[in-house]
Design a protein around this motif. Structure first.
Motif, short mmCIF file in Angstrom:
data_model
loop_
_atom_site.label_atom_id
_atom_site.label_comp_id
_atom_site.label_asym_id
_atom_site.label_seq_id
_atom_site.Cartn_x
_atom_site.Cartn_y
_atom_site.Cartn_z
N GLN A 1 0.84 -1.19 0.00
CA GLN A 1 0.00 0.00 0.00
C GLN A 1 0.88 1.25 0.00
OE1 GLN A 1 -3.75 0.11 0.51
NE2 GLN A 1 -3.42 -1.92 -0.37
N ILE A 2 0.47 2.26 -0.76
CA ILE A 2 1.20 3.52 -0.82
C ILE A 2 0.21 4.67 -0.63
CG2 ILE A 2 3.04 2.62 -2.30
CD1 ILE A 2 1.67 3.94 -4.67
N GLU A 3 0.73 5.81 -0.18
CA GLU A 3 -0.13 6.99 -0.03
C GLU A 3 -0.26 7.69 -1.37
OE1 GLU A 3 -0.69 11.09 2.60
OE2 GLU A 3 1.12 9.86 2.85
N LEU A 4 -1.47 8.10 -1.69
CA LEU A 4 -1.75 8.82 -2.92
C LEU A 4 -1.37 10.28 -2.71
CD1 LEU A 4 -2.93 8.19 -5.73
CD2 LEU A 4 -5.18 8.77 -4.81
N GLY A 5 -0.15 10.62 -3.10
CA GLY A 5 0.35 11.97 -2.89
C GLY A 5 0.43 12.32 -1.42
N ARG A 6 -0.16 13.46 -1.06
CA ARG A 6 -0.21 13.89 0.34
C ARG A 6 -1.64 13.90 0.86
NH1 ARG A 6 3.86 19.20 -0.34
NH2 ARG A 6 5.69 18.00 -1.05
N THR A 7 -2.46 13.00 0.31
CA THR A 7 -3.90 13.02 0.60
C THR A 7 -4.30 12.19 1.80
OG1 THR A 7 -4.35 11.09 -0.81
CG2 THR A 7 -4.34 13.27 -1.88
N GLY A 8 -3.44 11.29 2.24
CA GLY A 8 -3.82 10.34 3.28
C GLY A 8 -4.59 9.14 2.75
N ILE A 9 -4.91 9.13 1.46
CA ILE A 9 -5.61 8.00 0.84
C ILE A 9 -4.59 6.92 0.51
CG2 ILE A 9 -7.01 7.25 -1.13
CD1 ILE A 9 -7.93 10.19 -1.40
N MET A 10 -4.82 5.72 1.02
CA MET A 10 -3.90 4.61 0.79
C MET A 10 -4.45 3.72 -0.33
SD MET A 10 -1.52 5.34 2.86
CE MET A 10 -0.50 3.84 2.71
N VAL A 11 -3.58 3.42 -1.28
CA VAL A 11 -3.97 2.59 -2.42
C VAL A 11 -2.96 1.47 -2.61
CG1 VAL A 11 -5.15 4.49 -3.59
CG2 VAL A 11 -2.74 4.05 -4.10
N SER A 12 -3.40 0.39 -3.23
CA SER A 12 -2.51 -0.71 -3.57
C SER A 12 -1.57 -0.26 -4.68
CB SER A 12 -3.31 -1.93 -4.01
OG SER A 12 -4.30 -1.58 -4.95
N GLY B 1 -6.16 -8.12 -2.54
CA GLY B 1 -5.59 -6.96 -1.84
C GLY B 1 -5.50 -5.71 -2.68
N ILE B 2 -6.06 -5.74 -3.89
CA ILE B 2 -6.07 -4.56 -4.76
C ILE B 2 -7.34 -3.76 -4.47
CG2 ILE B 2 -6.21 -3.76 -7.16
CD1 ILE B 2 -4.68 -6.37 -7.90
N ASN B 3 -7.19 -2.51 -4.04
CA ASN B 3 -8.35 -1.69 -3.67
C ASN B 3 -8.57 -0.51 -4.61
OD1 ASN B 3 -6.20 -0.01 -2.95
ND2 ASN B 3 -7.22 0.75 -1.10
N PHE B 4 -7.87 -0.50 -5.74
CA PHE B 4 -7.78 0.68 -6.60
C PHE B 4 -8.33 0.32 -7.99
CE2 PHE B 4 -4.39 4.21 -7.59
CZ PHE B 4 -5.38 5.16 -7.64
N VAL C 1 4.99 4.14 -7.32
CA VAL C 1 4.25 3.73 -8.51
C VAL C 1 3.04 2.91 -8.10
CG1 VAL C 1 4.32 2.44 -10.68
CG2 VAL C 1 6.39 3.61 -9.87
N SER C 2 1.90 3.19 -8.72
CA SER C 2 0.77 2.27 -8.71
C SER C 2 0.52 1.94 -10.17
CB SER C 2 -0.48 2.88 -8.08
OG SER C 2 -1.51 1.90 -8.02
N ALA C 3 0.74 0.67 -10.53
CA ALA C 3 0.71 0.25 -11.93
C ALA C 3 -0.69 -0.21 -12.32
CB ALA C 3 1.72 -0.88 -12.14
N ILE C 4 -1.24 0.41 -13.37
CA ILE C 4 -2.58 0.08 -13.84
C ILE C 4 -2.47 -1.02 -14.89
CG2 ILE C 4 -4.73 0.96 -14.79
CD1 ILE C 4 -3.54 3.80 -14.34
N PHE C 5 -2.98 -2.18 -14.57
CA PHE C 5 -2.97 -3.29 -15.52
C PHE C 5 -4.40 -3.61 -15.90
CE2 PHE C 5 -3.76 -5.14 -11.47
CZ PHE C 5 -4.59 -6.22 -11.71
#
Length: 346
Positions: free
Chosen positions: A3-14, A43-46, A304-308
């Motif tokens: 999981q990584i933070e989406l910028g500085r938003t506090g939103i966590m994404v896979s 575990g993918i939430n995005f 990186v969040s990779a869109i497949f």
């Protein structure tokens, strides 16, 4: 799944994101919904979609159907809060809204259209699909000419759009803001203006990035690191080239190449030579080529969040087997040497 933070938003994404651009066209709704469930289980939430989807080809009568497909899943599952949904406003494209593009005068109306098609009252990450001033993406880098841009007009456009998105965020319609097919200069200008007026700050830039397309590795990588902007990479498998399915001239029935022979300009002799070289690296280390290509994304020195995408749930099942792969230093060294031998093959 990392999981990584989406910028500085506090939103966590896979760090993997399920792309939906084939949903309701190549991928029927039942299978699309199965894919979303499979991804959540892994575990993918995005999820990423767009106003203009589905593609292959883009048609006026199907614009928005991928968002509607996701809306049907939300309604059937009741799991809206379990997913982070990213969508986009299309630029000047005839199939969407008659080609009017987006700007301060209509961005909120476009957003309301996204919300309506998605059947939700908020969008987690709202993106601009490409800059209205033009872009070097999609193989336009070979002849890119920014000399026709009017800087003052560009700045006014950015400020006007951001003022409206500030209103949308205050109203709870969007949680975060992102760009797509954007440059380092453009990204920093959007950030600077947002900070000046208190508008949503750029959280991500959705640009093409793969073993075969590494334009992001220099200026954009520096922006990502210093400005906390996630590389939201599309086509990490290079439109299927990095699955190996097109090796030796094969064109599987129903594949993207069977529908669009050029693969958006990627189907070039040097690209196939590069794929063969990366296949040799994967074989040397006992790896699946697609798994290696996806794992390469999380080995980068920026977020990186990779869109497949997967046309079928069977393809998705195969990709998910490599979801936790971490590449060794030896593999990364071989990848580096291969990249030096086959830079930008399309």
């Amino acid at each position: 799944m990392k999981q990584i933070e989406l910028g500085r938003t506090g939103i966590m994404v896979s760090d993997w994101c399920l792309g939906t651009m084939t949903y309701s066209r190549q991928t029927p709704q039942e299978d699309a919904h199965r894919q979303i469930d499979m991804s959540l289980d892994a575990g993918i939430n995005f999820l990423d979609t767009a106003e203009m989807y589905p593609v292959n080809p883009i048609l006026k009568e199907t614009v928005g159907d991928s968002e509607r497909c996701i809306a049907a899943w939300i309604k059937a599952s009741g799991r809206r809060d379990d997913v982070v949904i990213a969508t986009k406003a299309a630029g000047d494209m005839a199939m969407a809204r008659g080609g009017e593009g987006y700007g301060p005068d209509n961005i909120l109306d476009i957003l309301d259209g996204n919300l309506d098609r998605l059947g939700t009252d908020y969008i987690d990450l709202y993106q601009l699909h490409w800059p209205m001033r033009g872009s070097y993406m999609f193989r336009q880098n070979w002849t890119f000419d920014p000399s026709g841009q009017d800087r003052a007009q560009v700045m006014d456009h950015m400020a006007g759009v951001l003022e409206k998105l500030k209103e949308a965020q205050a109203a709870g319609k969007i949680r975060a803001f992102g760009l797509s097919n954007e440059s380092a200069w453009g990204t920093t200008k959007w950030i600077d203006i947002a900070e000046q007026i208190g508008a949503p700050r750029v959280a991500s830039v959705q640009n093409e990035y793969s073993l075969l397309c590494r334009l992001y590795d220099t200026d954009m990588a520096e922006v990502s690191h210093n400005e906390d902007v996630v590389c939201f990479s599309f086509s990490p498998l290079a439109a299927g080239l990095l699955t190996g399915k097109y090796a030796n001239g094969a064109v599987p029935e129903g594949s993207r190449m069977s529908i669009g022979a050029t693969l958006g300009g990627r189907n070039q002799p040097r690209a196939h030579e590069a794929v063969a070289a990366y296949q040799a690296v994967a074989d040397k280390h006992g790896l699946d080529l697609a798994h290696m290509a996806m794992a390469f994304q999380r080995a980068r020195p920026f977020k990186v969040s990779a869109i497949f995408g997967a046309t079928t749930s069977g393809q998705l099942e195969h990709l998910l087997r490599g979801k936790d792969l971490e590449l060794s230093a030896a593999v990364l060294e071989d990848i580096d040497q291969t990249h030096r031998a086959h830079p930008m093959p399309y």
